[in-house]
Scaffold this active site. Structure first.
Site, PDB file in Angstrom:
ATOM      1  N   LYS A  76       0.831  -1.208   0.000  1.00 24.29           N
ATOM      2  CA  LYS A  76       0.000   0.000   0.000  1.00 24.29           C
ATOM      3  C   LYS A  76       0.868   1.261   0.000  1.00 24.29           C
ATOM      4  O   LYS A  76       1.921   1.306   0.641  1.00 24.29           O
ATOM      5  CB  LYS A  76      -0.910  -0.028   1.234  1.00 24.29           C
ATOM      6  CG  LYS A  76      -1.999   1.033   1.284  1.00 24.29           C
ATOM      7  CD  LYS A  76      -2.896   0.782   2.488  1.00 24.29           C
ATOM      8  CE  LYS A  76      -4.032   1.785   2.588  1.00 24.29           C
ATOM      9  NZ  LYS A  76      -4.927   1.491   3.750  1.00 24.29           N
ATOM     10  N   SER A 154      -9.681   1.634   2.804  1.00 24.48           N
ATOM     11  CA  SER A 154      -8.842   2.478   1.973  1.00 24.48           C
ATOM     12  C   SER A 154      -7.826   1.693   1.145  1.00 24.48           C
ATOM     13  O   SER A 154      -7.195   2.246   0.246  1.00 24.48           O
ATOM     14  CB  SER A 154      -8.099   3.493   2.858  1.00 24.48           C
ATOM     15  OG  SER A 154      -7.217   2.826   3.771  1.00 24.48           O
ATOM     16  N   SER A 178     -10.046  -0.946   6.766  1.00 21.46           N
ATOM     17  CA  SER A 178      -9.430  -0.758   5.456  1.00 21.46           C
ATOM     18  C   SER A 178      -8.811  -1.995   4.834  1.00 21.46           C
ATOM     19  O   SER A 178      -8.459  -1.983   3.655  1.00 21.46           O
ATOM     20  CB  SER A 178      -8.368   0.349   5.533  1.00 21.46           C
ATOM     21  OG  SER A 178      -8.980   1.607   5.685  1.00 21.46           O
TER      22      SER A 178
END
Length: 445
Positions: A76, A154, A178
């Site tokens: 990420k 996210s 997330s």
């Protein structure tokens, strides 16, 4: 590689049907294709191929390979990579200083030999469960070929990288869901460990109280492989039969606004578990209804994110995603007394909730109460966006607030939009919950 677990890939490699280099080359080719648009913000082709070739050489020499050696893994965009500025899905940070070292989670992946194929797209500064990013585009959920649906956030790009078969696992983060939200919406397994299990150093903060370093993959076993690497310690998982396990199903909050497709998949999953000998117990758990009030004013995410980003907001608010900026700004009004009170109230709530869950093997509920909505609807309308965001985060956030651990497991049928079943427990119960997740996963398959 699409749909294959690590064990399946290792089996093919042992039979000399597949090389690490070919696998990683396929992943890189797929990452650059139109079908993977907006998934990655950066690719590391040369380094990933080098890791794959090293693993191939070791395999030929008869050297035992570490768990992730030579396998494609995504990271990420909020994790530090030495020599690069950490962007966290933004454009605001573009001129800031580069990281001087890899985040520990990234360094541990490298040390294990993982072929890190690239950094994945995300909601700006990790502040939404939807996955929309106006700066870098929004990766499309692969679960629906006809309608462009949100991937969840996210960790949006992380989920899509795994769902498309471009990575065996996606390193993400989970502050309010997330990891579990995009895993649920994309048909994957997500594991949110107890926060203290993996160091948060080198991950750009959203909320230091809630942020958790964790990952998603295609199976519980694969999530545990990654967890062992990034936590630098294996969980002592003792596999158990499903028969005799006791599951609590909360009757407060978690089913409000549930869509029929989610309700149907969840009910079907409960019937499967019950038929396998598990005891399903409905419990009130009214404490869940208190979270919104106890987490006010602003909430930990807004208050702590404002502390991190207040200078960026003051200098360049126009460069933020407006929806993210608005949410961060709500944290500006909380006083030190408010913040201390929030911490005290949370500790008391955790103690009450842990007592209520004693004697159960897991708390069961839908990971999210809705299926993935179309991207266009949420881009066009603030009202639709914030309504969906609230629903997406509600169930998962309760476990972050608990500082608990949780798995999201797919529980939909083939041909249906993905639905996640969330199994949760209290802090530090990761190993026992992992055994429960393995048993539940086997029953659902």
């Amino acid at each position: 590689m699409s749909g294959e677990t690590i064990a399946a890939l290792r089996s093919r490699m042992a039979r000399d049907e597949l090389s690490h280099e070919h696998l990683v080359a396929q992943a890189l080719e797929g990452a650059a294709a139109s079908g993977a648009q907006h998934v990655f913000t950066q690719l590391y082709a040369e380094a990933a191929l080098a890791a794959a070739r090293h693993a191939d050489a070791a395999l030929r020499a008869g050297v035992a390979l570490p768990a992730l050696a030579g396998l494609p893994v995504s990271v990420k965009d909020l994790y530090d990579v030495a020599g690069e500025t950490t962007m966290a899905g933004s454009i605001v940070c573009r001129d800031e200083l580069p990281a001087v070292a890899d985040a520990p989670a990234v360094a541990r992946l490298r040390a294990n030999g993982a072929a890190i194929v690239g950094k994945t797209n995300m909601t700006e500064f990790a502040f939404s469960g939807v996955g929309i990013n106006p700066h870098h585009g929004t990766p499309r959920n692969p679960a629906d070929a006809a309608v462009a649906r949100i991937p969840g956030g996210s960790s949006s790009g992380a989920a899509v990288s795994v769902a498309l078969g471009l990575a065996v696992a996606g390193l993400g983060s989970d502050t309010g869901g997330s990891i579990r939200i995009p895993a649920a919406l994309c048909g994957l397994v997500g594991f949110k460990s107890t926060q203290a299990r993996t160091p948060r150093t080198g991950a750009l903060e959203l909320s230091r109280t809630l942020d958790t370093v964790c990952a998603m993959a295609r199976s519980v076993e694969d999530c545990l492989r990654v967890d062992t690497v990034i936590a630098d310690a294996p969980l002592a998982v003792r596999q158990r039969p499903l028969a005799g396990m006791r599951f609590a199903v909360p009757q407060t909050l978690m089913f409000d606004g549930i869509e029929p497709a989610v309700a149907s998949a969840f009910d079907r999953a409960l019937k499967i578990l019950s038929a396998a000998g598990a005891l399903i117990v409905d419990i009130g758990l009214p404490d869940l209804a208190e979270i919104a009030q106890l987490n006010a004013p602003g909430g930990f995410s807004a208050v702590e994110a404002h502390a991190v980003h207040r200078e960026r907001l003051a200098q360049a608010r126009e460069r933020f995603d407006p929806r993210v900026a608005a949410r961060i700004a709500t944290g500006a009004t909380a006083s030190a007394a408010d913040y201390i009170a929030m911490q005290d109230k949370r500790r008391a709530w955790i103690a009450r909730t842990e007592r209520a869950l004693e004697g159960f093997d897991a708390l069961l509920c839908p990971t999210v109460p809705i299926v993935a909505p179309p991207i266009d609807e949420l881009v066009r309308s603030d009202e639709a966006f914030f309504k969906a965001n609230g629903l997406l985060l509600r169930n998962t956030f309760a476990i972050n607030y608990l500082d608990g651990c949780a798995f999201s497991l797919p529980c939909h049928r083939a041909g249906e939009l993905p639905v996640g079943l969330m199994l949760s427990s209290v802090q530090g119960d990761d190993a026992r919950l992992a055994a429960v997740a393995l048993a539940v996963e086997a029953a659902l398959k």
